[in-house]
Motif scaffolding. Structure first.
Motif, PDB file in Angstrom:
ATOM      1  N   GLU A 175     -16.214  20.495  28.364  1.00 10.68           N
ATOM      2  CA  GLU A 175     -16.312  21.946  28.544  1.00 10.68           C
ATOM      3  C   GLU A 175     -17.268  22.550  27.521  1.00 10.68           C
ATOM      4  OE1 GLU A 175     -16.179  25.620  29.936  1.00 10.68           O
ATOM      5  OE2 GLU A 175     -15.382  23.837  30.935  1.00 10.68           O
ATOM      6  N   GLN A 176     -17.245  22.049  26.288  1.00 12.44           N
ATOM      7  CA  GLN A 176     -18.193  22.523  25.274  1.00 12.44           C
ATOM      8  C   GLN A 176     -19.627  22.250  25.706  1.00 12.44           C
ATOM      9  OE1 GLN A 176     -16.693  20.203  22.015  1.00 12.44           O
ATOM     10  NE2 GLN A 176     -15.578  21.917  21.101  1.00 12.44           N
ATOM     11  N   ALA A 177     -19.867  21.055  26.245  1.00 10.53           N
ATOM     12  CA  ALA A 177     -21.211  20.705  26.696  1.00 10.53           C
ATOM     13  C   ALA A 177     -21.631  21.584  27.867  1.00 10.53           C
ATOM     14  CB  ALA A 177     -21.268  19.235  27.089  1.00 10.53           C
ATOM     15  N   ARG A 178     -20.704  21.894  28.759  1.00 11.96           N
ATOM     16  CA  ARG A 178     -21.038  22.778  29.902  1.00 11.96           C
ATOM     17  C   ARG A 178     -21.389  24.179  29.405  1.00 11.96           C
ATOM     18  NH1 ARG A 178     -17.131  19.545  32.800  1.00 11.96           N
ATOM     19  NH2 ARG A 178     -15.389  20.800  32.007  1.00 11.96           N
ATOM     20  N   ARG A 179     -20.660  24.653  28.412  1.00 13.54           N
ATOM     21  CA  ARG A 179     -20.960  25.977  27.865  1.00 13.54           C
ATOM     22  C   ARG A 179     -22.348  25.995  27.225  1.00 13.54           C
ATOM     23  NH1 ARG A 179     -16.885  26.778  23.845  1.00 13.54           N
ATOM     24  NH2 ARG A 179     -18.348  25.924  22.323  1.00 13.54           N
ATOM     25  N   THR A 180     -22.676  24.938  26.499  1.00 13.10           N
ATOM     26  CA  THR A 180     -23.998  24.845  25.888  1.00 13.10           C
ATOM     27  C   THR A 180     -25.083  24.738  26.958  1.00 13.10           C
ATOM     28  OG1 THR A 180     -23.118  23.840  23.872  1.00 13.10           O
ATOM     29  CG2 THR A 180     -25.434  23.442  24.359  1.00 13.10           C
ATOM     30  N   ALA A 181     -24.807  23.970  28.002  1.00 11.32           N
ATOM     31  CA  ALA A 181     -25.766  23.843  29.102  1.00 11.32           C
ATOM     32  C   ALA A 181     -26.004  25.184  29.784  1.00 11.32           C
ATOM     33  CB  ALA A 181     -25.258  22.824  30.114  1.00 11.32           C
ATOM     34  N   GLU A 182     -24.953  25.983  29.907  1.00  9.65           N
ATOM     35  CA  GLU A 182     -25.097  27.310  30.507  1.00  9.65           C
ATOM     36  C   GLU A 182     -25.976  28.188  29.627  1.00  9.65           C
ATOM     37  OE1 GLU A 182     -24.851  30.314  33.196  1.00  9.65           O
ATOM     38  OE2 GLU A 182     -24.117  28.255  33.444  1.00  9.65           O
ATOM     39  N   ARG A 183     -25.783  28.116  28.318  1.00 10.60           N
ATOM     40  CA  ARG A 183     -26.622  28.900  27.411  1.00 10.60           C
ATOM     41  C   ARG A 183     -28.089  28.502  27.548  1.00 10.60           C
ATOM     42  NH1 ARG A 183     -25.091  28.330  21.442  1.00 10.60           N
ATOM     43  NH2 ARG A 183     -26.403  30.192  21.225  1.00 10.60           N
ATOM     44  N   LEU A 184     -28.335  27.197  27.687  1.00 13.83           N
ATOM     45  CA  LEU A 184     -29.700  26.694  27.750  1.00 13.83           C
ATOM     46  C   LEU A 184     -30.318  26.790  29.145  1.00 13.83           C
ATOM     47  CD1 LEU A 184     -29.481  23.538  25.451  1.00 13.83           C
ATOM     48  CD2 LEU A 184     -30.747  25.647  25.012  1.00 13.83           C
ATOM     49  N   SER A 185     -29.529  27.152  30.133  1.00 12.75           N
ATOM     50  CA  SER A 185     -30.047  27.192  31.509  1.00 12.75           C
ATOM     51  C   SER A 185     -31.151  28.230  31.678  1.00 12.75           C
ATOM     52  CB  SER A 185     -28.911  27.483  32.500  1.00 12.75           C
ATOM     53  OG  SER A 185     -28.366  28.786  32.295  1.00 12.75           O
ATOM     54  N   VAL A 186     -31.209  29.228  30.796  1.00 13.19           N
ATOM     55  CA  VAL A 186     -32.240  30.274  30.884  1.00 13.19           C
ATOM     56  C   VAL A 186     -33.507  29.862  30.146  1.00 13.19           C
ATOM     57  CG1 VAL A 186     -30.539  32.108  31.140  1.00 13.19           C
ATOM     58  CG2 VAL A 186     -31.323  31.472  28.844  1.00 13.19           C
ATOM     59  N   VAL A 187     -33.486  28.685  29.510  1.00 15.18           N
ATOM     60  CA  VAL A 187     -34.650  28.203  28.763  1.00 15.18           C
ATOM     61  C   VAL A 187     -35.207  26.972  29.475  1.00 15.18           C
ATOM     62  CG1 VAL A 187     -35.496  27.389  26.535  1.00 15.18           C
ATOM     63  CG2 VAL A 187     -33.536  28.954  26.618  1.00 15.18           C
ATOM     64  N   PRO A 188     -36.405  27.068  30.074  1.00 19.54           N
ATOM     65  CA  PRO A 188     -36.982  25.885  30.726  1.00 19.54           C
ATOM     66  C   PRO A 188     -37.328  24.809  29.694  1.00 19.54           C
ATOM     67  CG  PRO A 188     -38.091  27.924  31.397  1.00 19.54           C
ATOM     68  CD  PRO A 188     -37.264  28.251  30.204  1.00 19.54           C
ATOM     69  N   LEU A 189     -36.584  23.726  29.700  1.00 21.10           N
ATOM     70  CA  LEU A 189     -36.809  22.666  28.731  1.00 21.10           C
ATOM     71  C   LEU A 189     -37.930  21.745  29.190  1.00 21.10           C
ATOM     72  CD1 LEU A 189     -33.115  21.671  27.851  1.00 21.10           C
ATOM     73  CD2 LEU A 189     -34.670  23.151  26.546  1.00 21.10           C
ATOM     74  N   SER A 190     -38.818  21.420  28.268  1.00 22.20           N
ATOM     75  CA  SER A 190     -39.896  20.478  28.582  1.00 22.20           C
ATOM     76  C   SER A 190     -39.400  19.041  28.583  1.00 22.20           C
ATOM     77  CB  SER A 190     -41.032  20.625  27.563  1.00 22.20           C
ATOM     78  OG  SER A 190     -41.593  21.926  27.617  1.00 22.20           O
ATOM     79  N   GLY A 191     -38.296  18.792  27.909  1.00 18.27           N
ATOM     80  CA  GLY A 191     -37.752  17.443  27.865  1.00 18.27           C
ATOM     81  C   GLY A 191     -36.479  17.403  27.048  1.00 18.27           C
ATOM     82  N   VAL A 192     -35.743  16.312  27.193  1.00 16.38           N
ATOM     83  CA  VAL A 192     -34.524  16.079  26.428  1.00 16.38           C
ATOM     84  C   VAL A 192     -34.600  14.664  25.866  1.00 16.38           C
ATOM     85  CG1 VAL A 192     -32.009  15.880  26.495  1.00 16.38           C
ATOM     86  CG2 VAL A 192     -33.155  17.648  27.852  1.00 16.38           C
ATOM     87  N   VAL A 193     -34.366  14.542  24.563  1.00 15.33           N
ATOM     88  CA  VAL A 193     -34.347  13.239  23.899  1.00 15.33           C
ATOM     89  C   VAL A 193     -32.952  13.043  23.323  1.00 15.33           C
ATOM     90  CG1 VAL A 193     -35.411  11.733  22.201  1.00 15.33           C
ATOM     91  CG2 VAL A 193     -36.786  13.500  23.321  1.00 15.33           C
ATOM     92  N   SER A 194     -32.333  11.918  23.645  1.00 15.97           N
ATOM     93  CA  SER A 194     -30.940  11.702  23.270  1.00 15.97           C
ATOM     94  C   SER A 194     -30.758  10.464  22.412  1.00 15.97           C
ATOM     95  CB  SER A 194     -30.076  11.559  24.537  1.00 15.97           C
ATOM     96  OG  SER A 194     -28.743  11.207  24.225  1.00 15.97           O
ATOM     97  N   SER A 195     -29.747  10.516  21.557  1.00 16.39           N
ATOM     98  CA  SER A 195     -29.222   9.309  20.924  1.00 16.39           C
ATOM     99  C   SER A 195     -28.730   8.380  22.032  1.00 16.39           C
ATOM    100  CB  SER A 195     -28.055   9.685  20.003  1.00 16.39           C
ATOM    101  OG  SER A 195     -27.168   8.602  19.809  1.00 16.39           O
TER     102      SER A 195
END
Length: 242
Positions: free
Chosen positions: A35-55
């Motif tokens: 749920e925390q990740a979904r909330r963060t994803a919702e916040r970032l949904s208005v920002v077009p991300l050029s990419g995501v780099v993950s551990s």
């Protein structure tokens, strides 16, 4: 320069149980963490991300997938071992309560630059590899997508704290003063003269302004007008535009 959004993974059962998961395989998000990740994803949904780099660890990859799923146009994703959790060596899998009785615990708390985990890596080495990776990816995203590029690095608490400490010009011995909660967002821009730390450890709030940041410039004397305000060097007609 590009803008990097540092995202810590959501909560895990190990976090709740007070266990140092480290690089243990199979440690995923619990219900609260998802749920925390979904909330963060919702916040970032208005920002077009050029990419995501993950551990490469599962809890970060789960968080990354949730972030990407909320993007209007799914950005490319990468996995980079340089963003992985610190190698805590023989401390891995032990309870924090037990570890607090170890002599090394006080070193980790008060002089982390001298801390070397038995059978693992030092916090100094962790910081060096993480900062190098973030700066390398940041330069690559700017080269490919331009200075307005915004990208996300999904990693771990101590890793993100060490990156923020470097950006703030803090000695690693002070990095325990920083807080980085599960699924929190911190924002850094690497300008030509110094990094610009825009936000740390945020869990709520609108992020639409991230997509409209201008070029990295000199710091405004007096603090400036805040995000969304027209810059002093903008033409008057542009300032008045709706």
């Amino acid at each position: 320069m590009a803008t990097v959004i540092l995202v810590r993974h959501g909560r895990t059962a190990a976090n709740v149980q007070g266990v140092l998961a480290g690089r243990t395989a199979g440690v995923g998000l619990d219900a609260v963490g998802r749920e925390q990740a979904r909330r963060t994803a919702e916040r970032l949904s208005v920002v077009p991300l050029s990419g995501v780099v993950s551990s490469p660890l599962e809890r970060c990859r789960q968080t990354s997938r949730i972030l990407v799923a909320r993007q209007e146009h799914a950005p490319g994703t990468q996995v980079d071992a340089a963003l992985t959790e610190c190698d805590y060596g023989t401390w891995q899998g032990r309870s924090l309560g037990d570890l607090a009785a170890e002599p090394l615990w006080s070193v980790v708390q008060t002089q982390p630059s001298a801390a070397v985990f038995p059978g693992g890596e030092s916090l100094r080495a962790m910081q060096a590899r993480a900062v190098a990776a973030v700066r390398r990816h940041d330069a690559a995203f700017e080269a490919q997508h331009g200075p307005g590029a915004v990208w996300a690095a999904v990693s771990h608490g101590d890793v993100i704290k060490s990156v923020l400490a470097d950006a703030l010009g803090m000695h690693l011995d002070l990095f325990q003063r920083l807080g980085v909660g599960p699924a929190s967002i911190s924002v850094v821009r690497y300008g030509p003269h110094r990094p610009d730390v825009i936000a740390t450890n945020t869990e709520f709030g609108d992020l639409a302004w991230l997509g409209a940041l201008g070029p990295v410039a000199d710091a405004p004397v007096g603090g400036g007008a805040g995000h969304g305000a027209p810059r002093a060097d903008e033409p008057a007609a542009r300032k008045l535009a709706p």
